[in-house]
Write an enzyme that holds these catalytic residues in place. Sequence first.
Site, short mmCIF file in Angstrom:
data_model
loop_
_atom_site.label_atom_id
_atom_site.label_comp_id
_atom_site.label_asym_id
_atom_site.label_seq_id
_atom_site.Cartn_x
_atom_site.Cartn_y
_atom_site.Cartn_z
CB SER A 182 -0.94 0.01 1.21
OG SER A 182 -0.20 -0.06 2.42
CG HIS A 210 -4.11 -1.20 -1.67
ND1 HIS A 210 -4.64 0.05 -1.89
CD2 HIS A 210 -3.85 -1.29 -0.35
CE1 HIS A 210 -4.68 0.72 -0.74
NE2 HIS A 210 -4.21 -0.08 0.21
CE LYS A 242 -7.19 -0.17 1.04
NZ LYS A 242 -7.85 -0.36 2.35
#
Length: 394
Positions: A182, A210, A242
């Site tokens: 990240s 992610h 996300k």
Amino acid sequence: MTTSLSQRLQAELTGLKDSGLLIHPRVLDQANRARTSVDGQQVVNLASNNYLGFADHPALKEKAEAYLRQWGAGAGAVRTIAGTLRIHEDFEEQLAQFKHTGSALVLQSGFTTNQGVLGTLLKDGDLVVSDELNHASIIDGLRLAKATKKVFKHADMQDLERVLQENDTDGLKLVVTDGVFSMDGDIAHLDRIVTIARRYGAVTYVDDAHGSGVLGEAGRGTVHHFGFDHADDVIQVGTLSKAWGVVGGYAAGHHDLRQLLINRARPYLFSTAQPPAVVGALSAALELVQSDPSFMERLWDNTRFFKAELHTLGFDIMGSQTPITPVLFGETETAFEASRQLFREGIFAVGLGFPTVPRGQARIRNIVTAEHTREDLEKALAAYGKVGKALGTI
């Protein structure tokens, strides 16, 4: 003499302030989109994890509203008592099919998922080997586990193999890695990690917070990107925020994994189930990303353009391979000042320094999304050029 609550609070806050680490979060006055209002100022938003632009997408809001009206505002109980609605199980089946895994279970957040899964799987006599740059939720999850814990150097496959060679066990062996890291935006060498893990009889555990919605066919994630999505010796966990634009966490993998977590994972056992509106929005997100490839296409077109232009300006983007695009400023105060100057130029991008990242590697982490227009990115690049020259970074 006993320390009072007031003394403890003041001491901690003063320490943070003196270290330059005291946080005052900026406040969004509008929905979290590529262009939004922050503290009353219109800005291009490069600080959000909203990769596909789903956080305010009409399709998600429509299905969220439909579920809210049909199923109510809340689930009313923990899943194991009276909180499992039909829509919860339907979505978990949808998620397992999407991830190409034998089962999937949804928990309250990505953070609690790591605590729940690692705490459930690992026992005394087991071995867990973790990348040194893994997310804080993995670190905290491992603190709850009784297994022997070892760390390998970031993305260093020789060091991973060394640790596995030197630490054999008759118990379960688990190699743990982020799918996409990240802070730096690099992708785990999952092709090599799984191969090495199998050589030593170890299971691979991937936190794909992610990577989901970003890598692999239709955003199936890092595991799919490397072709391991049908493997029973690979566990996928991640967040449903996300790229998916909502909230929650998931664990997907072996067909028996779900049942064990239902019976043993403490965050699942002792937390109320997700509200129906959240389930509806998540279901719509999975449908949308599979039916319309343009979201991922725009995400990657924007990513390639932004990275190339930053490189042309002379910035160090630290080898990022994904939409997470760090811009290196070095010292913490320099990165924070760059963030302040960018904000004055109408660009919302947050500076990160020690202890979030190592000393001397303070950066601004930019996240490009599918929702950004070329005009948005050009405005950001012009601001970066101005600020970088003013601070002597380029």
